[in-house]
Scaffold this motif. Structure first.
Motif, PDB file in Angstrom:
ATOM      1  N   ASP A 153     100.917 123.737  63.216  1.00  0.00           N
ATOM      2  CA  ASP A 153     100.659 122.320  63.318  1.00  0.00           C
ATOM      3  C   ASP A 153      99.193 122.078  63.113  1.00  0.00           C
ATOM      4  N   THR A 154      98.352 123.070  62.548  1.00  0.00           N
ATOM      5  CA  THR A 154      97.280 122.919  61.995  1.00  0.00           C
ATOM      6  C   THR A 154      97.160 123.018  60.583  1.00  0.00           C
ATOM      7  N   TYR A 155      96.130 122.877  59.910  1.00  0.00           N
ATOM      8  CA  TYR A 155      95.526 123.192  58.744  1.00  0.00           C
ATOM      9  C   TYR A 155      95.491 124.814  58.842  1.00  0.00           C
ATOM     10  N   ALA A 156      95.795 125.566  57.751  1.00  0.00           N
ATOM     11  CA  ALA A 156      95.397 127.011  57.632  1.00  0.00           C
ATOM     12  C   ALA A 156      94.529 126.972  56.301  1.00  0.00           C
ATOM     13  N   LEU A 157      93.223 127.142  56.547  1.00  0.00           N
ATOM     14  CA  LEU A 157      92.186 127.292  55.376  1.00  0.00           C
ATOM     15  C   LEU A 157      91.502 128.843  55.521  1.00  0.00           C
ATOM     16  N   GLY A 158      91.850 129.542  54.268  1.00  0.00           N
ATOM     17  CA  GLY A 158      91.231 130.661  54.369  1.00  0.00           C
ATOM     18  C   GLY A 158      90.962 131.511  53.137  1.00  0.00           C
ATOM     19  N   VAL A 159      90.261 132.621  52.850  1.00  0.00           N
ATOM     20  CA  VAL A 159      89.953 133.333  51.711  1.00  0.00           C
ATOM     21  C   VAL A 159      90.749 134.535  51.710  1.00  0.00           C
ATOM     22  N   THR A 160      91.366 135.127  50.707  1.00  0.00           N
ATOM     23  CA  THR A 160      91.603 136.184  50.250  1.00  0.00           C
ATOM     24  C   THR A 160      90.509 137.150  50.167  1.00  0.00           C
ATOM     25  N   MET A 161      90.340 138.403  50.840  1.00  0.00           N
ATOM     26  CA  MET A 161      89.226 139.234  50.850  1.00  0.00           C
ATOM     27  C   MET A 161      89.483 140.469  50.150  1.00  0.00           C
ATOM     28  N   ARG A 162      90.695 141.152  50.314  1.00  0.00           N
ATOM     29  CA  ARG A 162      91.099 142.386  49.519  1.00  0.00           C
ATOM     30  C   ARG A 162      92.514 142.362  49.049  1.00  0.00           C
ATOM     31  N   GLY A 163      92.990 142.714  48.085  1.00  0.00           N
ATOM     32  CA  GLY A 163      94.372 143.002  47.690  1.00  0.00           C
ATOM     33  C   GLY A 163      94.944 141.578  47.283  1.00  0.00           C
ATOM     34  N   VAL A 164      96.145 141.453  46.910  1.00  0.00           N
ATOM     35  CA  VAL A 164      96.984 140.217  46.530  1.00  0.00           C
ATOM     36  C   VAL A 164      97.689 139.727  47.536  1.00  0.00           C
ATOM     37  N   GLN A 165      97.424 138.603  47.765  1.00  0.00           N
ATOM     38  CA  GLN A 165      98.011 137.824  48.774  1.00  0.00           C
ATOM     39  C   GLN A 165      99.400 136.914  48.260  1.00  0.00           C
ATOM     40  N   THR A 166     100.490 136.893  48.791  1.00  0.00           N
ATOM     41  CA  THR A 166     101.744 136.593  48.106  1.00  0.00           C
ATOM     42  C   THR A 166     102.245 135.484  49.524  1.00  0.00           C
ATOM     43  N   PHE A 167     102.923 134.326  49.211  1.00  0.00           N
ATOM     44  CA  PHE A 167     103.580 133.519  50.164  1.00  0.00           C
ATOM     45  C   PHE A 167     104.253 132.544  49.506  1.00  0.00           C
ATOM     46  N   ARG A 168     105.417 132.190  50.084  1.00  0.00           N
ATOM     47  CA  ARG A 168     106.313 131.126  49.558  1.00  0.00           C
ATOM     48  C   ARG A 168     105.859 130.005  50.140  1.00  0.00           C
TER      49      ARG A 168
ATOM     50  N   LEU B 178      94.220 135.857  44.771  1.00  0.00           N
ATOM     51  CA  LEU B 178      93.552 137.137  44.446  1.00  0.00           C
ATOM     52  C   LEU B 178      92.097 137.052  45.150  1.00  0.00           C
ATOM     53  N   PRO B 179      91.293 138.101  45.354  1.00  0.00           N
ATOM     54  CA  PRO B 179      90.172 138.215  46.191  1.00  0.00           C
ATOM     55  C   PRO B 179      89.281 137.089  45.816  1.00  0.00           C
ATOM     56  N   GLY B 180      88.768 136.069  46.712  1.00  0.00           N
ATOM     57  CA  GLY B 180      87.681 135.173  46.356  1.00  0.00           C
ATOM     58  C   GLY B 180      88.561 133.846  46.345  1.00  0.00           C
ATOM     59  N   ARG B 181      89.908 133.942  46.273  1.00  0.00           N
ATOM     60  CA  ARG B 181      90.515 132.594  45.955  1.00  0.00           C
ATOM     61  C   ARG B 181      90.685 131.911  47.657  1.00  0.00           C
ATOM     62  N   VAL B 182      90.757 130.561  47.348  1.00  0.00           N
ATOM     63  CA  VAL B 182      90.803 129.738  48.748  1.00  0.00           C
ATOM     64  C   VAL B 182      92.333 129.363  49.011  1.00  0.00           C
ATOM     65  N   ILE B 183      92.872 129.448  50.084  1.00  0.00           N
ATOM     66  CA  ILE B 183      94.054 129.217  50.569  1.00  0.00           C
ATOM     67  C   ILE B 183      93.966 127.861  51.457  1.00  0.00           C
ATOM     68  N   VAL B 184      94.792 126.831  51.051  1.00  0.00           N
ATOM     69  CA  VAL B 184      94.981 125.632  51.870  1.00  0.00           C
ATOM     70  C   VAL B 184      96.391 125.397  51.865  1.00  0.00           C
ATOM     71  N   LEU B 185      96.641 125.449  53.442  1.00  0.00           N
ATOM     72  CA  LEU B 185      97.971 125.134  53.727  1.00  0.00           C
ATOM     73  C   LEU B 185      98.174 124.036  54.802  1.00  0.00           C
ATOM     74  N   HIS B 186      98.980 123.123  54.623  1.00  0.00           N
ATOM     75  CA  HIS B 186      98.993 121.881  55.323  1.00  0.00           C
ATOM     76  C   HIS B 186      99.687 122.032  56.702  1.00  0.00           C
ATOM     77  N   PRO B 187      99.445 121.146  57.532  1.00  0.00           N
ATOM     78  CA  PRO B 187     100.367 121.192  58.851  1.00  0.00           C
ATOM     79  C   PRO B 187     101.972 120.857  58.383  1.00  0.00           C
ATOM     80  N   ASP B 188     102.799 121.796  59.102  1.00  0.00           N
ATOM     81  CA  ASP B 188     104.063 121.272  59.401  1.00  0.00           C
ATOM     82  C   ASP B 188     104.639 121.877  57.918  1.00  0.00           C
ATOM     83  N   GLU B 189     104.126 122.472  56.990  1.00  0.00           N
ATOM     84  CA  GLU B 189     104.671 122.994  55.714  1.00  0.00           C
ATOM     85  C   GLU B 189     105.035 124.514  55.918  1.00  0.00           C
ATOM     86  N   LEU B 190     106.296 124.730  55.882  1.00  0.00           N
ATOM     87  CA  LEU B 190     106.943 125.991  55.879  1.00  0.00           C
ATOM     88  C   LEU B 190     106.373 127.053  54.886  1.00  0.00           C
TER      89      LEU B 190
END
Length: 291
Positions: free
Chosen positions: A52-67, A76-88
Motif C-alpha cells: 500500500d506504499t510506493y516502492a522506490l529503489g536502486v538496483t545495486m548489483r546483479g540483474v533485478q527482474t520482476f513482473r 541493471l545496476p544504477g537503474r531506478v525502480i518505481v512501483l506504485h501502490p496496490d500494483e501486483l
C-alpha cells in the motif's frame, strides 16, 4: 554501466556485500511514513504481492527482474525502480550471480501532502525501470547509510525533490486535485493506526469523521491510494513483521496483531509481501541489524 553501481552514484556509499551468499534483508531505523531496506538474494525471492506504499529503489548489483503490469521487467545496476501502490509484482534475480538492491517504501500520504499545495494529485510513472543518474543519486541520499536515522529537515527536502522527480517521469497528464476531505481522511487514518490490532467497524469511522462510510472510502482512497480496510490490514502486517524479526512465535504474533490464527496471518503476509512469514524472518535475522 559496469557490474556495480558506477561513478558518482556509488560515491559516498559504504561498501556493499560483494556477493549475495545468502538471502538477507537489512532494515534501516524507522521514520514515519518511510521504510528503508537492503535486500540480497539469489533466484526467485518474492511471489506476486502488492504494497500500500510506493516502492522506490536502486538496483545495486546483479540483474533485478520482476513482473509488473503484465510484463516481465529487468533492471541493471544504477537503474531506478518505481512501483506504485496496490500494483501486483514479484521479484527475483535474473542471473545466477544473485542480486543486491536498496528500496524505500513511501506512504502515499507523505507524497500527497507535498503535492497538495500545487493542487495536483499523485503522479503515475508508467515505466517502472528508469535510467536517471540524478534520480538514483537522490534515492541513494536516503538509502546510502542504512545504519543512520533520517533527519526531519532532510526528509522535508528529500520528499520535495522526490515529488519533482516523479512528476518529471510521469508520462500521463497530471490529474488536478479535486476536493478531498483531508481532515476527515487523516482522522480515519490516525484512528486505524492507533487501533490496528483490534476490530474497527465502519460505525467507528463514521463517528470519528462525520462522513458516511461510502464517502469516507472515496476520500480515503484519494488521499492515501488505498482503502481503510487495506490500510488497517497493512498496519497489522507491519507490526507482525517487527515481531517476527524479534523471533517471536508466529502463532502468538497472529493473536497479538488481530488475525484469527497463524494460517490467517500467513495467507495475508504472503499476499502483501510475496514471502511466507517464516522465510522472511530467516532473511531478516540472517542479515542482522546495523548498530
Amino acid at each position: 554501466m559496469r557490474e556495480d553501481v558506477a561513478g558518482q552514484i556509488f560515491e559516498g556509499l559504504e561498501r556493499l556485500c560483494v556477493t549475495p551468499e545468502a538471502n538477507r534483508i537489512l532494515s534501516a531505523p524507522a521514520y514515519p511514513g518511510i521504510e528503508r531496506i537492503q535486500a540480497q538474494f539469489r533466484g526467485d525471492a518474492f511471489d506476486l504481492h502488492r504494497h500500500d506504499t510506493y516502492a522506490l529503489g536502486v538496483t545495486m548489483r546483479g540483474v533485478q527482474t520482476f513482473r509488473y503490469r503484465g510484463e516481465q521487467r529487468y533492471s541493471l545496476p544504477g537503474r531506478v525502480i518505481v512501483l506504485h501502490p496496490d500494483e501486483l509484482h514479484d521479484g527475483g534475480a535474473a542471473t545466477d550471480d544473485g542480486l543486491v538492491y536498496r528500496m524505500l517504501y513511501l506512504e502515499p500520504s507523505v507524497l500527497f501532502q507535498c503535492l497538495e499545495a500545487a493542487r495536483i494529485g499523485l503522479p503515475f510513472v508508467d515505466e517502472p525501470v528508469i535510467e536517471d543518474n540524478r534520480f538514483a543519486g537522490l534515492l541513494l541520499a536516503a538509502l546510502g547509510e542504512l545504519d543512520r536515522e533520517l533527519d526531519e529537515l532532510f526528509v522535508d527536502d528529500f520528499v520535495s525533490q522526490l515529488a519533482d522527480g516523479l512528476v518529471q517521469h510521469a508520462r500521463l497528464p497530471l490529474r488536478p486535485l479535486g476536493s478531498i476531505a483531508w481532515g476527515q481522511a487523516k482522522a480515519a487514518r490516525d484512528y486505524l493506526e492507533a487501533h490496528a490490532t483490534r476490530g474497527v467497524s465502519s460505525e467507528d469511522l463514521e463517528r470519528i469523521t462525520g462522513l458516511d462510510r461510502f464517502a469516507l472510502a472515496r476520500h480515503f482512497r484519494a488521499a492515501f491510494a488505498t482503502s481503510p480496510h487495506r490500510f488497517l490490514l497493512m498496519r497489522r502486517l507491519q507490526q507482525a513483521k517487527i515481531m517476527i524479526s524479534q523471533g517471536e512465535p508466529i502463532a502468538e504474533i497472529a493473536a497479538a496483531t488481530g488475525f484469527a490464527d497463524q494460517s490467517h496471518l500467513t495467507r495475508h503476509f504472503k499476499k502483501a509481501f510475496g514471502i511466507a512469514p517464516g522465510a522472511w524472518g530467516n532473511m531478516v535475522r540472517g542479515g542482522g541489524q546495523r548498530g
